[in-house]
Design an enzyme around this catalytic site. Sequence first.
Site, PDB file in Angstrom:
ATOM      1  N   ARG A 191      17.526   9.056  13.910  1.00 59.78           N
ATOM      2  CA  ARG A 191      16.193   9.284  14.130  1.00 59.78           C
ATOM      3  C   ARG A 191      15.253   9.375  12.693  1.00 59.78           C
ATOM      4  O   ARG A 191      14.212   9.840  12.472  1.00 59.78           O
ATOM      5  CB  ARG A 191      15.765  10.751  14.766  1.00 59.78           C
ATOM      6  CG  ARG A 191      16.272  10.450  16.203  1.00 59.78           C
ATOM      7  CD  ARG A 191      15.815  11.710  16.947  1.00 59.78           C
ATOM      8  NE  ARG A 191      16.354  11.796  18.355  1.00 59.78           N
ATOM      9  CZ  ARG A 191      17.501  12.529  18.416  1.00 59.78           C
ATOM     10  NH1 ARG A 191      17.913  13.406  17.613  1.00 59.78           N
ATOM     11  NH2 ARG A 191      17.832  12.559  19.837  1.00 59.78           N
ATOM     12  N   LYS A 213       5.435  -1.531   7.988  1.00 62.50           N
ATOM     13  CA  LYS A 213       5.574  -2.109   9.138  1.00 62.50           C
ATOM     14  C   LYS A 213       7.116  -2.359   9.153  1.00 62.50           C
ATOM     15  O   LYS A 213       7.403  -3.368   8.223  1.00 62.50           O
ATOM     16  CB  LYS A 213       4.669  -3.201   9.554  1.00 62.50           C
ATOM     17  CG  LYS A 213       3.344  -3.092   9.964  1.00 62.50           C
ATOM     18  CD  LYS A 213       2.579  -4.125  10.122  1.00 62.50           C
ATOM     19  CE  LYS A 213       1.268  -3.833  10.874  1.00 62.50           C
ATOM     20  NZ  LYS A 213       0.641  -5.105  11.275  1.00 62.50           N
ATOM     21  N   GLU A 255       0.158 -15.728   1.767  1.00 67.09           N
ATOM     22  CA  GLU A 255      -0.400 -14.139   2.078  1.00 67.09           C
ATOM     23  C   GLU A 255      -1.221 -14.031   0.765  1.00 67.09           C
ATOM     24  O   GLU A 255      -2.035 -13.193   0.715  1.00 67.09           O
ATOM     25  CB  GLU A 255       0.931 -13.410   2.151  1.00 67.09           C
ATOM     26  CG  GLU A 255       1.793 -13.521   3.323  1.00 67.09           C
ATOM     27  CD  GLU A 255       1.268 -13.346   4.638  1.00 67.09           C
ATOM     28  OE1 GLU A 255       0.073 -12.603   4.756  1.00 67.09           O
ATOM     29  OE2 GLU A 255       1.881 -13.369   5.800  1.00 67.09           O
ATOM     30  N   LYS A 297      -3.133  -4.751  -0.513  1.00 64.75           N
ATOM     31  CA  LYS A 297      -2.516  -4.235   0.665  1.00 64.75           C
ATOM     32  C   LYS A 297      -2.536  -2.747   0.677  1.00 64.75           C
ATOM     33  O   LYS A 297      -2.587  -1.844   1.657  1.00 64.75           O
ATOM     34  CB  LYS A 297      -0.945  -4.597   0.620  1.00 64.75           C
ATOM     35  CG  LYS A 297      -0.442  -4.276   1.834  1.00 64.75           C
ATOM     36  CD  LYS A 297       0.498  -5.430   2.521  1.00 64.75           C
ATOM     37  CE  LYS A 297       1.091  -4.844   3.939  1.00 64.75           C
ATOM     38  NZ  LYS A 297       1.884  -5.646   4.671  1.00 64.75           N
ATOM     39  N   GLU A 307      -2.783   0.607  11.502  1.00 57.30           N
ATOM     40  CA  GLU A 307      -3.461  -0.367  12.279  1.00 57.30           C
ATOM     41  C   GLU A 307      -4.385   0.111  13.451  1.00 57.30           C
ATOM     42  O   GLU A 307      -4.369  -0.616  14.340  1.00 57.30           O
ATOM     43  CB  GLU A 307      -2.432  -1.357  12.700  1.00 57.30           C
ATOM     44  CG  GLU A 307      -3.087  -2.813  12.858  1.00 57.30           C
ATOM     45  CD  GLU A 307      -2.210  -4.025  12.754  1.00 57.30           C
ATOM     46  OE1 GLU A 307      -1.187  -4.014  11.979  1.00 57.30           O
ATOM     47  OE2 GLU A 307      -2.659  -4.848  13.540  1.00 57.30           O
ATOM     48  N   ARG A 311      -6.597  -2.549   9.058  1.00 54.48           N
ATOM     49  CA  ARG A 311      -5.306  -2.966   8.754  1.00 54.48           C
ATOM     50  C   ARG A 311      -5.230  -4.276   9.376  1.00 54.48           C
ATOM     51  O   ARG A 311      -4.332  -5.370   9.035  1.00 54.48           O
ATOM     52  CB  ARG A 311      -4.140  -1.993   8.917  1.00 54.48           C
ATOM     53  CG  ARG A 311      -2.926  -2.534   8.473  1.00 54.48           C
ATOM     54  CD  ARG A 311      -1.646  -1.419   8.493  1.00 54.48           C
ATOM     55  NE  ARG A 311      -0.447  -2.339   8.104  1.00 54.48           N
ATOM     56  CZ  ARG A 311       0.290  -1.648   7.851  1.00 54.48           C
ATOM     57  NH1 ARG A 311       0.454  -0.257   7.758  1.00 54.48           N
ATOM     58  NH2 ARG A 311       1.555  -2.269   7.277  1.00 54.48           N
ATOM     59  N   ASN A 315      -4.075  -9.692   8.997  1.00 52.74           N
ATOM     60  CA  ASN A 315      -3.273 -10.593   9.860  1.00 52.74           C
ATOM     61  C   ASN A 315      -4.193 -11.961   9.833  1.00 52.74           C
ATOM     62  O   ASN A 315      -4.039 -12.625  10.776  1.00 52.74           O
ATOM     63  CB  ASN A 315      -3.117  -9.947  11.278  1.00 52.74           C
ATOM     64  CG  ASN A 315      -2.150  -9.101  11.282  1.00 52.74           C
ATOM     65  OD1 ASN A 315      -0.812  -9.242  10.926  1.00 52.74           O
ATOM     66  ND2 ASN A 315      -2.202  -7.576  11.604  1.00 52.74           N
ATOM     67  N   HIS A 318      -2.664 -15.008  11.403  1.00 49.43           N
ATOM     68  CA  HIS A 318      -1.344 -14.628  11.814  1.00 49.43           C
ATOM     69  C   HIS A 318      -1.374 -14.790  13.264  1.00 49.43           C
ATOM     70  O   HIS A 318      -0.183 -15.113  13.623  1.00 49.43           O
ATOM     71  CB  HIS A 318      -0.997 -13.101  11.351  1.00 49.43           C
ATOM     72  CG  HIS A 318      -0.587 -13.016  10.012  1.00 49.43           C
ATOM     73  ND1 HIS A 318      -1.256 -13.360   8.988  1.00 49.43           N
ATOM     74  CD2 HIS A 318       0.688 -12.543   9.329  1.00 49.43           C
ATOM     75  CE1 HIS A 318      -0.779 -13.054   7.765  1.00 49.43           C
ATOM     76  NE2 HIS A 318       0.449 -12.387   8.006  1.00 49.43           N
ATOM     77  N   HIS A 322       1.775 -16.902  14.445  1.00 54.27           N
ATOM     78  CA  HIS A 322       2.797 -16.279  15.618  1.00 54.27           C
ATOM     79  C   HIS A 322       2.712 -17.453  16.537  1.00 54.27           C
ATOM     80  O   HIS A 322       3.987 -17.463  17.025  1.00 54.27           O
ATOM     81  CB  HIS A 322       2.448 -15.091  15.971  1.00 54.27           C
ATOM     82  CG  HIS A 322       2.633 -14.051  14.851  1.00 54.27           C
ATOM     83  ND1 HIS A 322       2.357 -12.600  14.996  1.00 54.27           N
ATOM     84  CD2 HIS A 322       2.979 -13.763  13.571  1.00 54.27           C
ATOM     85  CE1 HIS A 322       2.754 -11.892  13.924  1.00 54.27           C
ATOM     86  NE2 HIS A 322       3.149 -12.657  13.169  1.00 54.27           N
ATOM     87  N   HIS A 335       7.403 -18.020   7.752  1.00 57.69           N
ATOM     88  CA  HIS A 335       6.185 -17.307   8.268  1.00 57.69           C
ATOM     89  C   HIS A 335       5.161 -17.891   7.560  1.00 57.69           C
ATOM     90  O   HIS A 335       4.168 -18.117   7.859  1.00 57.69           O
ATOM     91  CB  HIS A 335       6.637 -15.896   7.947  1.00 57.69           C
ATOM     92  CG  HIS A 335       5.524 -15.038   8.263  1.00 57.69           C
ATOM     93  ND1 HIS A 335       4.811 -15.119   9.510  1.00 57.69           N
ATOM     94  CD2 HIS A 335       4.723 -14.067   7.453  1.00 57.69           C
ATOM     95  CE1 HIS A 335       3.931 -14.043   9.762  1.00 57.69           C
ATOM     96  NE2 HIS A 335       3.740 -13.594   8.394  1.00 57.69           N
TER      97      HIS A 335
END
Lengths: 434, 434
Positions: A191, A213, A255, A297, A307, A311, A315, A318, A322, A335
């Site tokens: 955990r 993330k 990026e 960032k 987010e 935030r 993206n 993205h 994606h 990517h």
Amino acid sequence: MAATASSLLAAASVSTSRAAISPRRPRAAPASVPSSSRSSCPPLRARALRSRVVASAAPAMQPPAVSRVSTVVDVDLGDRSYPIYIGPGLLDEPELLQRHVIGKRVLVVTNTTVAPLYLEKVTWALTYQNPNVSVESVVLPDGEKYKDMDTLMKVFDKAIESRLDRRCTFVALGGGVIGDMCGYAAASFLRGVNFIQIPTTLMAQVDSSVGGKTGINHPLGKNLIGAFYQPQCVLIDTETLNTLPDRELASGVAEVVKYGLIRDAPFFEWQEKNMAAILAREPSALTYAIKRSCENKAEVVAQDEREGGLRATLNLGHTFGHAIETGLGYGEWLHGEAVAAGTVMAADMSYRLGWIDESIQKRTFDILEQAKLPVAPPKGVTIEMFRNIMAVDKKVADGLLRLILLKGPLGGCVFTGEYDRKALDETLRAFCDN
Amino acid sequence: MAATASSLLAAASVSTSRAAISPRRPRAAPASVPSSSRSSCPPLRARALRSRVVASAAPAMQPPAVSRVSTVVDVDLGDRSYPIYIGPGLLDEPELLQRHVIGKRVLVVTNTTVAPLYLEKVTWALTYQNPNVSVESVVLPDGEKYKDMDTLMKVFDKAIESRLDRRCTFVALGGGVIGDMCGYAAASFLRGVNFIQIPTTLMAQVDSSVGGKTGINHPLGKNLIGAFYQPQCVLIDTETLNTLPDRELASGVAEVVKYGLIRDAPFFEWQEKNMAAILAREPSALTYAIKRSCENKAEVVAQDEREGGLRATLNLGHTFGHAIETGLGYGEWLHGEAVAAGTVMAADMSYRLGWIDESIQKRTFDILEQAKLPVAPPKGVTIEMFRNIMAVDKKVADGLLRLILLKGPLGGCVFTGEYDRKALDETLRAFCDN
């Protein structure tokens, strides 16, 4: 604006120059380092690579007398705050890494490409004059297509077989895939255990290693399973970029360009002037590009860790990107390559909506083309594929697809579900096969 | 002390009595409920079971005029605080559940045993006069042995195939295994979505649904992969216990006993007087046992959410118990059965250390025996197995196994790695095969 950027670049150059004249990598091993933690010469593959790289990836045998940290960017998240160290040769400074290790057991998570280059050096840095720490490692196959549950389980298997306990530290050594998987493993093992990011690709250094993330892919979409989980620190040794293939370097540039477009016009203008220097791996240009990207960032993440809204602007490109990655199958395009094409599509759609003028659309296209990045999706990715894949994007809320689109002068953007669907249709038609 | 406990029990009885005279479950379905969300009669299996249960598990068709919530226990965790509702017939009150649903999409995670009993009722409660909400469900195989990554993936598969987005709510409907898996899935899906716990076993109601521990097992150990993740609320309809097998009920009692031993002597004394009533499912006894257990757990979790120290005391008997469960293979013994045997072992070791007097050891043994719980490990679990499995326990830190042991007067315990190893050896020898 350009003048400010240039003087910052000059400042970065100074600290890099200082680094260059400090004593580097003497070959004699100090007697106190246990021989099992490093060897007296670099492994075969690293040595073979050295001929083509500017800085050696071989383990340093003694730390430099003077710290070469040129920049520290702080990510301000209350009790989850942490520093990002940026500079050449940071892996030659054991103290820097060791001060963030919690407990006596470390698990380095890396891949088959990075392990021969840097695993030995990192192990040395973790154990130098630090005999109480033991280091385990797990070497995963390299590539986005292995960012899955089966590969993640190998990390858990190794951690459990090694009987690691809560007071241990996971170290992510590699690019974004390794960082995301190691981070999610650290978030989930018992955990949650401590972890450190050592990103070795430009993509990971300017984006994925910062902000917490973590996650893995599902066959139906990228990063659908994961956690927000912050590291103890991010250690960016810019010399690791010397072993990075050109295509991977360009992927990271996508990026860097993004930060300029969404919130930092002076940085974008600096990039327009310095793109050749970045691609030529000019150290001061790279260091400045990484530093300014991390600052952007960190500012965004500090304001919106989970987010809620702001935030999401990180993206840009993205959602389209994606869809390209998923449509092609992970691993076909990098990517950043998909993000680059997606960014051009987002700019195109923003222009169709009348939200930006033509010059911004053109400058977006030009800078990505200059970086030798794709500026359109590949053949075979259809409108239908885009629609299906975008429907399961994480930014869909109550069925509405929200997009990051450029708006206003350079450096402005919005995250919104309120746009004319016709513009999206037109962009998809302009860029995709039917 | 006993007087105080009795008056509290009396208070619980009052509110339960009030519940008993309020109008219950009229059979006519209101026209506004879409027929797809519930049927006009309970499913076959639930109907067959009704003959042996005190309260029907059939879907209620109209909410009661007066709320029957007898108790609310608040878990105070700052912005992650949430209420635990405890009372008979709470699933007949759609408003209570609906006020904690976020978004328009709900995924109910349940198992093959609980689904025929309560899935329809929960779906009804989620959708009653609430046509905008749509409910998906995933029915997992029942049992601790399915608390693994493969089964977890079925939850992700369902969520992704159903195109659930960030604004959705997962509902855990079942015992501890379902709660732990659904919670971890909610923590990880899209890096975290909302979830609600509807525990249907005593074990889940008094322990596992409260406090945010979620996770799955690894072949080498229990709960080694997971997250701390808090629900929006916990809804405990005590009538669901009417369908619970006796052995499962007793399993939950092991955790109830634990709260008395580690921090609540009056509660332990109350249990000694009321164990027969609990085992006979006397509603007011059950409600009080659940309420006091949740209060104890909420107090501990509020002080130490991420188990820095105090929270570990909730694991009295669990280190020994986990070793039994793992050694036997998950599913042979119920969790509470293993905990009961482990608690007797912890008391034995505490007595050997001279930390408690003999009467506490004896009362621990007696109350667990009265609850028809095991008071020793089964044949076949050896000292060697204990040692190996305890070595990978989550409470090991820097190689040192810390245990929760009783110390001082009734209701006192410590979490420590500082104990005479000889006492542990003696306890293992006294209870295990060689």
